[in-house]
Design an enzyme around this catalytic site. Structure first.
Site, PDB file in Angstrom:
ATOM      1  N   PHE A  25       0.831  -1.199   0.000  1.00  0.00           N
ATOM      2  CA  PHE A  25       0.000   0.000   0.000  1.00  0.00           C
ATOM      3  C   PHE A  25       0.870   1.256   0.000  1.00  0.00           C
ATOM      4  O   PHE A  25       1.746   1.409   0.847  1.00  0.00           O
ATOM      5  CB  PHE A  25      -0.900  -0.035   1.235  1.00  0.00           C
ATOM      6  CG  PHE A  25      -1.836   1.121   1.378  1.00  0.00           C
ATOM      7  CD1 PHE A  25      -2.854   1.320   0.455  1.00  0.00           C
ATOM      8  CD2 PHE A  25      -1.736   1.994   2.455  1.00  0.00           C
ATOM      9  CE1 PHE A  25      -3.749   2.374   0.601  1.00  0.00           C
ATOM     10  CE2 PHE A  25      -2.623   3.044   2.616  1.00  0.00           C
ATOM     11  CZ  PHE A  25      -3.628   3.242   1.677  1.00  0.00           C
ATOM     12  N   SER A  93       3.497  -6.862   2.720  1.00  0.00           N
ATOM     13  CA  SER A  93       2.540  -5.995   3.391  1.00  0.00           C
ATOM     14  C   SER A  93       1.142  -6.162   2.775  1.00  0.00           C
ATOM     15  O   SER A  93       0.611  -7.268   2.748  1.00  0.00           O
ATOM     16  CB  SER A  93       3.025  -4.538   3.322  1.00  0.00           C
ATOM     17  OG  SER A  93       2.305  -3.721   4.215  1.00  0.00           O
ATOM     18  N   MET A  94       0.528  -5.093   2.239  1.00  0.00           N
ATOM     19  CA  MET A  94      -0.773  -5.259   1.591  1.00  0.00           C
ATOM     20  C   MET A  94      -0.662  -6.191   0.394  1.00  0.00           C
ATOM     21  O   MET A  94      -1.636  -6.865   0.022  1.00  0.00           O
ATOM     22  CB  MET A  94      -1.356  -3.921   1.158  1.00  0.00           C
ATOM     23  CG  MET A  94      -2.767  -4.037   0.567  1.00  0.00           C
ATOM     24  SD  MET A  94      -3.394  -2.530  -0.203  1.00  0.00           S
ATOM     25  CE  MET A  94      -2.463  -2.522  -1.756  1.00  0.00           C
ATOM     26  N   ASP A 195       8.780  -4.421  13.400  1.00  0.00           N
ATOM     27  CA  ASP A 195       8.067  -3.865  12.254  1.00  0.00           C
ATOM     28  C   ASP A 195       7.268  -2.669  12.747  1.00  0.00           C
ATOM     29  O   ASP A 195       6.405  -2.802  13.616  1.00  0.00           O
ATOM     30  CB  ASP A 195       7.133  -4.935  11.660  1.00  0.00           C
ATOM     31  CG  ASP A 195       6.469  -4.509  10.363  1.00  0.00           C
ATOM     32  OD1 ASP A 195       6.248  -3.301  10.172  1.00  0.00           O
ATOM     33  OD2 ASP A 195       6.142  -5.400   9.548  1.00  0.00           O
ATOM     34  N   HIS A 225      10.053  -3.292   8.329  1.00  0.00           N
ATOM     35  CA  HIS A 225       8.900  -3.685   7.517  1.00  0.00           C
ATOM     36  C   HIS A 225       9.255  -4.018   6.071  1.00  0.00           C
ATOM     37  O   HIS A 225       8.843  -5.060   5.542  1.00  0.00           O
ATOM     38  CB  HIS A 225       7.845  -2.584   7.543  1.00  0.00           C
ATOM     39  CG  HIS A 225       6.605  -2.930   6.786  1.00  0.00           C
ATOM     40  ND1 HIS A 225       5.769  -3.955   7.165  1.00  0.00           N
ATOM     41  CD2 HIS A 225       6.066  -2.409   5.649  1.00  0.00           C
ATOM     42  CE1 HIS A 225       4.758  -4.045   6.309  1.00  0.00           C
ATOM     43  NE2 HIS A 225       4.914  -3.125   5.387  1.00  0.00           N
TER      44      HIS A 225
END
Length: 260
Positions: A25, A93-94, A195, A225
């Protein structure tokens, strides 16, 4: 709008094993490009698309939704499965959220899933207020660039998060959280010990919710992250290749046996 430098999508025609990579994202393909290049170097067919609304300016993200982001990776998956015998989906992530939804919805069309720091929850207080706040405030501070390694290439993405898009992300993670039991494929889940973007409980939630019987968890002790650009990047690349190789070998033996 012109693309940000490094945000270009990437594809490579290789073997009959395909790998689809999904970025995160407000990020771009740049965060996964080293991963994609290494998989291409190892001979796989690789697709790393640019998600709608990303890679240009945050205003473009504001007018897109989770259906647009998912439709883009779903389309890439279908193209890969048309020309590859087996396809793996990966994401950060996303992008990991999108990869898990692809696995939940496409079943046997996907051979395995490899995700890094997948997002599967949304902060409850912000989530509660977001449907109202997004009509009052256009943006908040960005979430890109959480990298531990000094001197690492900065992540290419937006320095602002449009709240309209954040609300779409909230809807997406809630939806995928409910679909996790439908994930049955072999799963490689890699998550950072520290993270600052996605809480560590997200990975635990994924591990406790999927129906996969072949599950490998790896803790990335030296990365934040954006681990694909951090100290543990090479480990991610090597472990992904080893995971794919291990998963496809039994399938290859079974195919050979069926043909005799």
């Amino acid at each position: 709008m012109p693309l940000l430098s490094g945000a270009e999508p990437f594809s490579h025609a290789g073997s009959s094993t395909g790998v689809l990579l999904c970025h995160g994202f407000t990020g771009s393909p740049q965060s996964l490009r080293p991963w994609a290049l290494e998989l291409a170097r190892r001979g796989y067919s690789v697709s790393l698309p640019l998600l709608p609304g990303h890679g240009t300016r945050w205003q473009d993200l504001r007018v897109t939704g989770w259906q647009d982001w998912y439709a883009a990776v779903d389309r890439e998956l279908r193209e890969l499965t048309d020309r590859c015998a087996q396809v793996f989906v990966c994401g950060l992530s996303m992008g990991g959220t999108l990869a898990l939804r692809l696995a939940a919805r496409h079943g046997d069309r996907i051979a395995g899933v490899a995700v890094v720091n997948p997002a599967i929850t949304f902060p409850p207080v912000r989530g509660f207020l977001l449907p109202v706040l997004r009509h009052l405030v256009a943006t908040t501070s960005g979430v890109t660039g959480d990298i531990r390694a000094p001197g690492a290439a900065p992540e290419v993405g937006y320095d602002r998060v449009p709240l309209d898009a954040a609300d779409e992300l909230r809807r997406l993670v809630r939806l995928v959280r409910g679909e996790l039991p439908q994930v049955t494929q072999p799963l490689l889940l890699m998550h950072s010990a520290v993270d600052h973007v996605v809480p560590p409980g997200d990975s635990a939630l994924v591990l406790g919710s999927v129906s996969s019987t072949d599950v490998t968890e790896l803790v990335l002790a030296d990365s934040y992250h954006v681990a694909t650009l951090d100290h543990d990047a090479e480990r991610i690349f090597q472990e992904t290749d080893a995971f794919i190789t291990r998963v496809i070998r039994p399938a290859t033996r079974k195919t050979a046996s069926d043909g005799t």
